[in-house]
Design an enzyme around this catalytic site. Structure first.
Site, PDB file in Angstrom:
ATOM      1  N   GLU A   1       4.827 -17.083   3.132  1.00 44.48           N
ATOM      2  CA  GLU A   1       5.549 -17.745   4.217  1.00 44.48           C
ATOM      3  C   GLU A   1       4.827 -18.986   4.729  1.00 44.48           C
ATOM      4  O   GLU A   1       5.409 -19.790   5.463  1.00 44.48           O
ATOM      5  CB  GLU A   1       5.800 -16.752   5.354  1.00 44.48           C
ATOM      6  CG  GLU A   1       6.863 -15.712   5.005  1.00 44.48           C
ATOM      7  CD  GLU A   1       7.245 -14.836   6.175  1.00 44.48           C
ATOM      8  OE1 GLU A   1       6.491 -14.806   7.166  1.00 44.48           O
ATOM      9  OE2 GLU A   1       8.284 -14.161   6.088  1.00 44.48           O
TER      10      GLU A   1
ATOM     11  N   GLU B   1      -4.451   1.343  -6.660  1.00 45.20           N
ATOM     12  CA  GLU B   1      -5.424   1.053  -5.609  1.00 45.20           C
ATOM     13  C   GLU B   1      -6.804   1.608  -5.931  1.00 45.20           C
ATOM     14  O   GLU B   1      -7.799   1.195  -5.342  1.00 45.20           O
ATOM     15  CB  GLU B   1      -4.946   1.591  -4.264  1.00 45.20           C
ATOM     16  CG  GLU B   1      -4.977   3.091  -4.120  1.00 45.20           C
ATOM     17  CD  GLU B   1      -4.608   3.531  -2.719  1.00 45.20           C
ATOM     18  OE1 GLU B   1      -5.384   4.314  -2.147  1.00 45.20           O
ATOM     19  OE2 GLU B   1      -3.580   3.086  -2.193  1.00 45.20           O
TER      20      GLU B   1
END
Length: 316
Positions: A98, A129
């Site tokens: 963004e 992960e």
């Protein structure tokens, strides 16, 4: 049912993870499955409000992180590098991408890494992960330098992928910032600038996509927006470095230019057309009488800070 193999699942490190505050059952909502819809909405909304409180308590840490990041990035070559896994990784990607339309942050100065790669944005890849080799490969591909800023996110503060990325970043001399919801966690201890968001147990115990994730989103908004303001992406409180890539944003560019200069819509549009729809440049043009090229040069001379460009021009 086939028994689980002995893979160290309940090692001492894993046992310590089980004691993290984000993993503890909430003592307030033990009968959650018996709540009415009204009670559920109240429980979740009240708990989410605590996320903002956790961010406010971390204000000093956020301030330090912004100042350190600004010192690395103001020269104009360093990159923002977001790393995380699961929800934390997705929030990092969201904050990073963004910055491009909102502040015209150069795409070549942004790296967003989520454990498991791009597919993990849309489909959970929880096993990734734990993959330290994957983290090492991702860091090697990113080729970090001392000018870069790593933003590492892990609610637990124990995620192996994230901790491996931090070690690689520090080895490369990059600044490391860690966002975690467990104060004193391995991540908080490993980074140069920890941001500890103590959100505590979740209404749905262990689901860190709830207020832990909300706190991370607020903290990221605060961090990146503060950093962009410091870097000259705002004039007053106006978003003047946006990318006018669609009709809505072009209309917004016209309104911002008018608000900053007091000119008519047609005058604002004329300056924007001459400046390739770049609000900063149009403002400098309209306030100084410079043409587009001269306005761009004036902005470049002051690292893109509109107010400085206007002050320097008026003093000439």
């Amino acid at each position: 049912m086939t028994p689980l193999p002995d893979t160290g699942l309940f090692s001492s490190e894993q046992q310590r993870t089980e004691q993290l505050s984000t993993e503890q059952p909430s003592q307030q909502h033990a009968q959650l499955d018996e709540y009415s819809t009204e009670q559920l909405v109240a429980a979740f909304s009240v708990d989410q409000a605590r996320a903002a409180q956790a961010v406010q308590k971390a204000a000093e840490q956020l301030t330090r992180a912004v100042d350190l990041a600004y010192a690395r990035l103001q020269a104009g070559s360093g990159r923002l590098v977001y790393v995380g896994a699961g929800t934390s990784g997705r929030l990092g990607v969201l904050d990073g991408v963004e910055l491009l339309p909102t502040f015209s942050w150069p795409p070549e100065r942004l790296v967003t890494l989520i454990a498991g790669g791009e597919r993990a944005m849309f489909r959970a890849a929880e096993g990734a992960e734990d993959d330290e080799a994957l983290a090492e490969a991702d860091m090697q591909a990113a080729q970090l330098s001392p000018n870069d800023v790593l933003i590492a996110l892990a609610a637990s503060g124990t995620t192996p992928y994230v901790l491996t990325c931090v070690r690689a970043a520090r080895s490369a001399g990059a600044l490391s910032i860690g966002v975690t919801n467990n104060p004193g966690s391995p991540l908080a201890r490993a980074v140069d600038a920890p941001i500890e968001l103590d959100t505590g147990p979740e209404v749905i115990s262990g689901s860190t996509r709830l207020k832990a994730g909300t706190a991370q989103k607020i903290a990221l908004n605060t961090f990146s927006s503060s950093l962009m303001v410091r870097l000259g992406k705002v004039y007053g409180n106006l978003m003047v470095d946006l990318m006018s890539t669609n009709a809505k944003l072009r209309r917004r560019a016209v309104r911002l230019t008018q608000h900053a200069t007091g000119v008519s819509e047609s005058e604002a549009l004329s300056a924007l057309n001459a400046s390739a729809m770049h609000v900063k440049t149009a403002i400098v043009m309209l306030k100084t009488g410079l043409d587009a090229q001269a306005a761009r040069e004036r902005l470049q001379a002051v690292a893109g800070h509109t107010k400085r460009a206007l002050t320097n021009t008026q003093q000439r």
